[in-house]
Design a protein around this motif. Structure first.
Motif, PDB file in Angstrom:
ATOM      1  N   TYR A 280       0.841  -1.190   0.000  1.00 24.79           N
ATOM      2  CA  TYR A 280       0.000   0.000   0.000  1.00 24.79           C
ATOM      3  C   TYR A 280       0.878   1.243   0.000  1.00 24.79           C
ATOM      4  CZ  TYR A 280      -3.721  -3.145   1.717  1.00 24.79           C
ATOM      5  OH  TYR A 280      -4.628  -4.161   1.868  1.00 24.79           O
ATOM      6  N   GLN A 281       0.218   2.380  -0.245  1.00 25.78           N
ATOM      7  CA  GLN A 281       0.757   3.676   0.129  1.00 25.78           C
ATOM      8  C   GLN A 281       0.081   4.090   1.430  1.00 25.78           C
ATOM      9  OE1 GLN A 281      -0.111   6.564  -2.879  1.00 25.78           O
ATOM     10  NE2 GLN A 281       1.328   5.728  -4.382  1.00 25.78           N
ATOM     11  N   MET A 282       0.737   4.972   2.168  1.00 24.18           N
ATOM     12  CA  MET A 282       0.109   5.525   3.358  1.00 24.18           C
ATOM     13  C   MET A 282       0.366   7.021   3.407  1.00 24.18           C
ATOM     14  SD  MET A 282       0.149   4.016   7.211  1.00 24.18           S
ATOM     15  CE  MET A 282      -1.167   4.438   8.348  1.00 24.18           C
ATOM     16  N   ARG A 283      -0.676   7.768   3.752  1.00 27.19           N
ATOM     17  CA  ARG A 283      -0.608   9.224   3.866  1.00 27.19           C
ATOM     18  C   ARG A 283      -1.155   9.631   5.222  1.00 27.19           C
ATOM     19  NH1 ARG A 283      -1.860  12.134  -1.284  1.00 27.19           N
ATOM     20  NH2 ARG A 283      -3.459  13.212  -0.079  1.00 27.19           N
ATOM     21  N   VAL A 284      -0.428  10.510   5.902  1.00 29.63           N
ATOM     22  CA  VAL A 284      -0.850  10.993   7.210  1.00 29.63           C
ATOM     23  C   VAL A 284      -0.736  12.517   7.210  1.00 29.63           C
ATOM     24  CG1 VAL A 284      -0.455  10.910   9.699  1.00 29.63           C
ATOM     25  CG2 VAL A 284       0.019   8.881   8.294  1.00 29.63           C
ATOM     26  N   THR A 285      -1.826  13.199   7.539  1.00 26.98           N
ATOM     27  CA  THR A 285      -1.842  14.661   7.569  1.00 26.98           C
ATOM     28  C   THR A 285      -2.211  15.134   8.969  1.00 26.98           C
ATOM     29  OG1 THR A 285      -2.592  14.682   5.255  1.00 26.98           O
ATOM     30  CG2 THR A 285      -2.727  16.751   6.472  1.00 26.98           C
ATOM     31  N   LEU A 286      -1.288  15.841   9.614  1.00 30.40           N
ATOM     32  CA  LEU A 286      -1.462  16.328  10.984  1.00 30.40           C
ATOM     33  C   LEU A 286      -1.577  17.849  10.952  1.00 30.40           C
ATOM     34  CD1 LEU A 286       1.344  14.136  12.611  1.00 30.40           C
ATOM     35  CD2 LEU A 286      -1.050  13.519  12.181  1.00 30.40           C
ATOM     36  N   ASN A 287      -2.539  18.400  11.697  1.00 32.46           N
ATOM     37  CA  ASN A 287      -2.856  19.820  11.601  1.00 32.46           C
ATOM     38  C   ASN A 287      -2.978  20.477  12.967  1.00 32.46           C
ATOM     39  OD1 ASN A 287      -3.689  19.766   8.553  1.00 32.46           O
ATOM     40  ND2 ASN A 287      -4.906  18.157   9.504  1.00 32.46           N
ATOM     41  N   ASP A 288      -2.880  21.824  12.952  1.00 31.86           N
ATOM     42  CA  ASP A 288      -3.253  22.598  14.129  1.00 31.86           C
ATOM     43  C   ASP A 288      -4.477  23.452  13.797  1.00 31.86           C
ATOM     44  OD1 ASP A 288      -2.477  24.959  12.830  1.00 31.86           O
ATOM     45  OD2 ASP A 288      -0.586  25.139  13.896  1.00 31.86           O
ATOM     46  N   SER A 289      -4.933  24.226  14.758  1.00 35.12           N
ATOM     47  CA  SER A 289      -6.173  24.984  14.588  1.00 35.12           C
ATOM     48  C   SER A 289      -6.011  26.213  13.708  1.00 35.12           C
ATOM     49  CB  SER A 289      -6.705  25.407  15.963  1.00 35.12           C
ATOM     50  OG  SER A 289      -5.741  26.194  16.662  1.00 35.12           O
ATOM     51  N   GLU A 290      -4.779  26.564  13.332  1.00 34.83           N
ATOM     52  CA  GLU A 290      -4.550  27.730  12.488  1.00 34.83           C
ATOM     53  C   GLU A 290      -4.196  27.370  11.055  1.00 34.83           C
ATOM     54  OE1 GLU A 290      -1.728  30.295  14.355  1.00 34.83           O
ATOM     55  OE2 GLU A 290      -3.073  30.814  16.011  1.00 34.83           O
ATOM     56  N   GLY A 291      -4.287  26.084  10.714  1.00 31.30           N
ATOM     57  CA  GLY A 291      -4.041  25.668   9.346  1.00 31.30           C
ATOM     58  C   GLY A 291      -2.631  25.203   9.047  1.00 31.30           C
ATOM     59  N   ASN A 292      -1.727  25.225  10.025  1.00 31.09           N
ATOM     60  CA  ASN A 292      -0.398  24.650   9.828  1.00 31.09           C
ATOM     61  C   ASN A 292      -0.514  23.134   9.814  1.00 31.09           C
ATOM     62  OD1 ASN A 292       1.053  27.228  10.045  1.00 31.09           O
ATOM     63  ND2 ASN A 292       0.445  27.152  12.198  1.00 31.09           N
ATOM     64  N   SER A 293       0.311  22.476   8.999  1.00 35.08           N
ATOM     65  CA  SER A 293       0.191  21.021   8.914  1.00 35.08           C
ATOM     66  C   SER A 293       1.519  20.390   8.523  1.00 35.08           C
ATOM     67  CB  SER A 293      -0.888  20.623   7.900  1.00 35.08           C
ATOM     68  OG  SER A 293      -0.513  21.005   6.583  1.00 35.08           O
ATOM     69  N   TYR A 294       1.654  19.120   8.874  1.00 36.70           N
ATOM     70  CA  TYR A 294       2.743  18.271   8.407  1.00 36.70           C
ATOM     71  C   TYR A 294       2.118  17.074   7.697  1.00 36.70           C
ATOM     72  CZ  TYR A 294       5.973  20.981  11.275  1.00 36.70           C
ATOM     73  OH  TYR A 294       6.722  22.000  11.811  1.00 36.70           O
ATOM     74  N   PHE A 295       2.635  16.798   6.505  1.00 39.52           N
ATOM     75  CA  PHE A 295       2.108  15.731   5.661  1.00 39.52           C
ATOM     76  C   PHE A 295       3.181  14.658   5.491  1.00 39.52           C
ATOM     77  CE2 PHE A 295       1.676  14.021   1.285  1.00 39.52           C
ATOM     78  CZ  PHE A 295       0.422  13.439   1.383  1.00 39.52           C
ATOM     79  N   PHE A 296       2.872  13.436   5.883  1.00 36.61           N
ATOM     80  CA  PHE A 296       3.809  12.318   5.781  1.00 36.61           C
ATOM     81  C   PHE A 296       3.323  11.366   4.690  1.00 36.61           C
ATOM     82  CE2 PHE A 296       4.156  14.051   9.987  1.00 36.61           C
ATOM     83  CZ  PHE A 296       5.501  13.985  10.290  1.00 36.61           C
TER      84      PHE A 296
END
Length: 331
Positions: A280-296
């Protein structure tokens, strides 16, 4: 009064040569929930025979190493991104291996980082404020760790909680200077921490050989993840030489990534994927309440374990799993 942990200022500075702090160093302050950085020593007692008594004639320092963790709540701040560049052994730039590959739109930009072999090392400074127990003047105490590389990194996502993590460092040398080492100290800011309710996606997709975005796995729509931990390990090692107390240098080993967690048991597809070794592929998107994010983005993963157990009354059956992230064929 004793030295309060709440007085800690933790900061890191990128080295241009391992173990050497630049002449006018810039430090980035690290937002932390606690740390365990130390200069761990090994010692032995002398086997010398004393003619005067049956006692030990000496205790001898024989070795040492810089090691320890920095713990944090995930947020958008520069020191975290610098430490992550060390964990992935690269700099924030487009991946040259992605040339010609149909990466997802969020991948391959200048604001991205990839697993590579460019060792990034830091000097880490701890400052704490102490007041002597005899009521003397308050003073700042400093500890300096040089040649540090992030050997491990973990991120943990649990429902209804703050996303937390840690870096495990291995380094070279340790000193206790009388004054701060930096010329400039960049503030870490107060961007909000990232939380599990704001995660916009933990996705499994079909595997593609060119790195293009796969299609969502249909069986996952009937379930959801109830926990996820991402673990990176460089299998680093210290290089020990005669004439040096501590590591002369550090080296990287094999880069390994594992993902572990749980999801509600609504079908046997994860168990079948383990048996069939489905990729598979895997995608993880982590965010804060102001729209900043880290995408793995993990272009190729396989189940390494998957179990579905009824552990007891008044509980839901969960699929507990681990996955290994693998090298993609398009590289």
């Amino acid at each position: 009064m004793p030295t309060p942990a709440d007085s800690l200022r933790l900061a890191i500075s990128l080295e241009t040569s391992q173990g050497v702090l630049p002449g006018t160093p810039t430090f980035n302050i690290f937002r932390t929930t606690g740390e365990g950085l130390s200069f761990e020593v090994t010692s032995t007692i002398s086997d010398e025979i004393s003619s005067d008594s049956r006692g030990v004639t000496d205790s001898i320092l024989t070795g040492a190493t810089v090691t320890g963790d920095i713990n944090f709540e995930l947020a958008d701040f520069d020191a975290f991104e610098l430490a992550m560049s060390s964990a992935l052994a690269s700099t924030w730039a487009a991946d040259p291996r992605a040339t010609g590959a149909l990466y997802p739109a969020a991948i391959g930009t200048d604001a991205a980082i990839y697993d590579s072999s460019e060792m990034q090392t830091f000097t880490i400074e701890k400052r704490m404020t102490s007041t002597p127990l005899d009521g003397g003047a308050t003073s700042d105490l400093y500890q300096l760790f040089t040649g540090c590389t992030a050997d491990t990194m973990t991120l943990s996502v649990t429902p209804n909680e703050i996303i937390t993590g840690s870096f495990g460092f291995v380094g070279m040398d340790f000193t206790t200077p009388a004054t701060e080492a930096g010329t400039t100290y960049n503030d870490a800011g107060l961007d909000p921490v990232m939380t599990a309710p704001l995660v916009t996606g933990i996705e499994l997709l079909s595997h593609t050989t060119d790195g293009s975005e796969g299609t969502p796995v249909a069986w996952l729509t009937g379930s959801c993840f109830t926990g996820l931990e991402i673990s990176l390990n460089n299998n680093g090692r210290g290089l020990v030489c005669i004439g040096t107390l501590g590591n002369k240098a550090t080296a990287l080993g094999r880069f390994e990534v594992s993902l572990s967690g749980s999801l509600y048991y609504t079908g046997d597809e994860p168990l079948d994927a383990l048996i069939d070794q489905t990729e598979y592929q895997m995608r993880v998107t982590l965010n804060d309440s102001e729209g900043n994010s880290y995408f793995f983005f993990f272009p190729r993963v396989k189940f390494a374990t998957a179990t579905a157990l009824a552990s007891g009354t008044n509980t839901d059956v969960m699929v507990e799993f681990t996955m290994n992230a693998l090298v993609g064929e398009f590289r």
